[in-house]
Scaffold this active site. Structure first.
Site, PDB file in Angstrom:
ATOM      1  CD  GLU A 111      64.969 -19.997  28.948  1.00  0.00           C
ATOM      2  OE1 GLU A 111      64.685 -21.180  29.193  1.00  0.00           O
ATOM      3  OE2 GLU A 111      64.168 -19.053  29.098  1.00  0.00           O
TER       4      GLU A 111
ATOM      5  NE  ARG B 221      66.474 -33.857  28.691  1.00  0.00           N
ATOM      6  CZ  ARG B 221      65.835 -32.686  28.518  1.00  0.00           C
ATOM      7  NH1 ARG B 221      64.612 -32.679  28.050  1.00  0.00           N
ATOM      8  NH2 ARG B 221      66.409 -31.560  28.829  1.00  0.00           N
TER       9      ARG B 221
ATOM     10  CE  LYS C 140      68.339 -24.889  31.886  1.00  0.00           C
ATOM     11  NZ  LYS C 140      68.378 -23.885  30.818  1.00  0.00           N
TER      12      LYS C 140
END
Length: 563
Positions: A37, A262, A272
């Site tokens: 994104e 992850r 983020k």
RNA sequence: UGGGGGAUCGUCUAGUGGUAGGACUACGGACUCUGACUCCGUCAGCGGGGGUUCGAAUCCCUCUCCCCCAGCCA
């Protein structure tokens, strides 16, 4: 297309699974996508995903798309798209197609209509709070919306009205009609579309409704004929919804989603949200601050694409969550640069040494290899004069027996040059050592017959007259606890390491380093790997220390101090 | 006390019935004009309990712990 060197490929569950599928004749090729994104910079965790997504097609045949998952215009910006493309390229990868979920808005809209027509989606006019309340809890089923059984023709009219801009933001949403009692909350009639009058960085004001992640992602995969949609573990319980949508929509292919853990690393943060805070609140100097775990930060710090790739390969791909020590990344950098970085000499904290028996005004030129194990990397000539600088740490007045460097009346070799002996220690009024008087032994010049005389230590040096001044930035971990984000009682910012950046403004470098350009890298012998920072300029060089050398002495020293 | 995942040397990771292996770290040593590199060696593990089996990390039962999910974020 992938990076040149093919790192060894240990078996992991995704590779094994794809191999089996090939054996069963299920595919002719593997098509993956890397789907960021565009609302922030890429970080080392993304690198893991990138390496995986490019490695599979590389091994089995196929390709990888870069797809921007731009379904939420309030958070996304063009500058992030630019940085993401730059970072992926820098890592060494070339995507097949540059895609945007927003390119599929029209198709997605059509899919939504077909869902409505089939009675599988409905427009819900309740507000967000009501919908939340009706969703139930983890242990209690949800309750049906009063809009749930409205005729599909009515939902269609409403949905068309949503697109036409007839309703204000938040007035209604499109929901899948699945099962309000499903134990998996993602299946309790998830929201597919919301009204949001927000300027989109690509589609401008063409749309005032935007698809949710769940509605956009899988369908985008299908449109692009992605065979394997690799994502992280938190999407695992979205998979039933992913599959449900693929099954009930007239999509051109049937991708499968596979989840893996992850990447987590110690002494840093990866979310983020937290990275954004570090930048926005000024705790670091931007997304590319060398202390950031972003690709841009690591690049500026001095990490190579090769080291990041080999790191990502080394850590493997599994479904179990783990925290990788930051030192593992650093070792990959050392391994990479050890093989190819040219050696240079630089003194970070200068201490003047006068070689009393060295003729005044004379310069002796010393041949020095660029790489100790690889003659093919050539050599350069270094000036040696009567006055030189050595590292302050390389002299100790009261040295422990294991200290192999310079001490009063002690001998040490100047790297690539002569053996010197410390004759005199000069101090200022406060007792600080400001200068050393030494004699050098002309018989011991490197390469000469007498040079095989052994002394225990070798230290680096630069000629005082020839050395160039430089700023050197030393970096340490950004946080002083292993898991800054794992503290429920404290904000992660409370664990910032106040000494994560140390600036040395009076370093002295061998003269050949003056023209060094950004993108080059060096080993400053005995100190570590250093690269010119983007702030560097010909008249004011700035170097970053990417990583220190492995330092057995530092450990020994700590031990000695401990007792 | 819903659903979905996960637990193998300190760390990461192989191993789906047949001697638990590798890498990293640590430690010891060799080498060394970088206390680097390289080389050699050592330590160290199947979350707990039961069961099936000649044999279990692997199959069964059970317990424990960890992570994710109740955005009109992704």
């Amino acid at each position: 297309m992938t990076a040149p060197e093919s790192t060894s490929a240990p078996a992991h569950f995704i590779r094994t699974r794809i191999a089996r599928e090939f054996e069963a004749g299920l595919h002719q090729r593997v098509v993956t996508r890397f789907p960021p994104e565009p609302n922030g910079y890429l970080h080392i965790g993304h690198a893991k995903s990138i390496v995986l997504n490019f490695a599979m097609p590389d091994e089995f045949g196929g390709y990888t798309n870069l797809r921007f998952d731009d379904t939420n215009p309030v958070r996304e910006e063009q500058r992030f798209i630019d940085s993401i493309k730059e970072d992926v390229k820098w890592l060494g990868y070339r995507w097949e197609n540059e895609c945007y979920a927003s390119d599929y808005f029209e198709t997605l809209y059509g899919y939504a209509l077909s869902l409505i027509d089939n009675g599988l989606a409905y427009v819900d006019e309740q507000d967000a709070e009501t919908i939340r309340a009706q969703r139930g809890t983890l242990t209690e089923p949800g309750t049906d919306s009063p809009c749930r059984n409205r005729p599909s023709a009515e939902s269609r009219r409403l949905f068309e009205g949503m697109r036409a801009g007839e309703f204000p933001d938040g007035a209604m949403v499109l929901r899948a009609r699945i099962d309000m009692a499903a134990p998996n909350i993602n299946l309790r009639d998830p929201v597919l579309y919301r009204i949001r009058r927000e300027h989109h960085h690509r589609t401008g004001d063409d749309w005032c409704i935007y698809p949710s992640y769940d509605f956009a992602h899988g369908q985008s995969d299908a449109i692009e004929h992605i065979t394997h949609s690799l994502c992280t573990l938190e999407f695992e319980d979205h998979r039933p919804l992913y599959d449900w949508l693929i099954e009930h929509l007239p999509v051109p292919s049937r991708p499968v989603q596979i989840e893996f853990a992850r990447l987590n690393m110690d002494f840093t943060v990866m979310s983020k949200r937290r990275l954004t805070r570090l930048v926005d609140e000024g705790h670091v100097h931007g997304w590319d601050d060398p202390r950031m775990p972003t690709i841009a930060g690591l690049r500026r710090r001095g990490f190579t694409p090769e080291s990041i790739r080999s790191f990502c390969t080394e850590i493997g791909v599994t479904k179990s969550e783990s925290i990788i020590p930051f030192g593992v990344l650093e070792r990959n950098l050392r391994d990479d640069l050890n093989a190819r970085a040219h050696r240079r000499m630089a003194v970070l904290r200068p201490l003047k040494v006068v070689l009393s028996n060295f003729p005044e005004g004379e310069t002796e030129w010393i041949e020095a290899a660029n790489h100790p194990q690889d003659p093919e990397q050539g050599s350069r000539r270094l000036p040696l004069t009567r006055e030189i600088y050595i590292e302050r740490d390389d002299f100790m007045e009261d040295a422990p027996k294991k200290f192999f460097r310079l001490k009063p009346d002690g001998e040490v070799r100047l790297r690539n040059a002569f053996i010197i002996r410390c004759q005199e220690v000069i101090k200022d009024d406060e007792g600080t050592v400001v200068e050393l008087r030494c004699t050098f032994d002309p018989e011991t010049r490197s390469g000469q017959p007498g040079s095989n005389r052994k002394v225990k230590g070798t230290i680096h040096w630069v000629s005082a007259a020839h050395a160039i001044r430089a700023e050197v930035r030393l970096y340490d971990r950004l946080f002083n606890v292993p898991h800054p984000a794992g503290d429920r009682d404290a904000d992660f910012l409370e664990h910032l390491n106040p000494e994560s950046l140390e600036v040395l403004r009076d370093a002295r470098l061998e003269p050949g380093l003056a023209p060094a350009k950004v993108g080059s890298y060096f080993q400053f012998e005995r100190l570590g790997y250093f690269v010119p920072d983007v702030d560097t300029a010909p008249e004011s060089p700035v170097f970053n220390r990417a990583v220190t050398l492995r330092d057995t002495w530092a450990r020994l020293e700590k031990e000695l101090a401990g007792r």
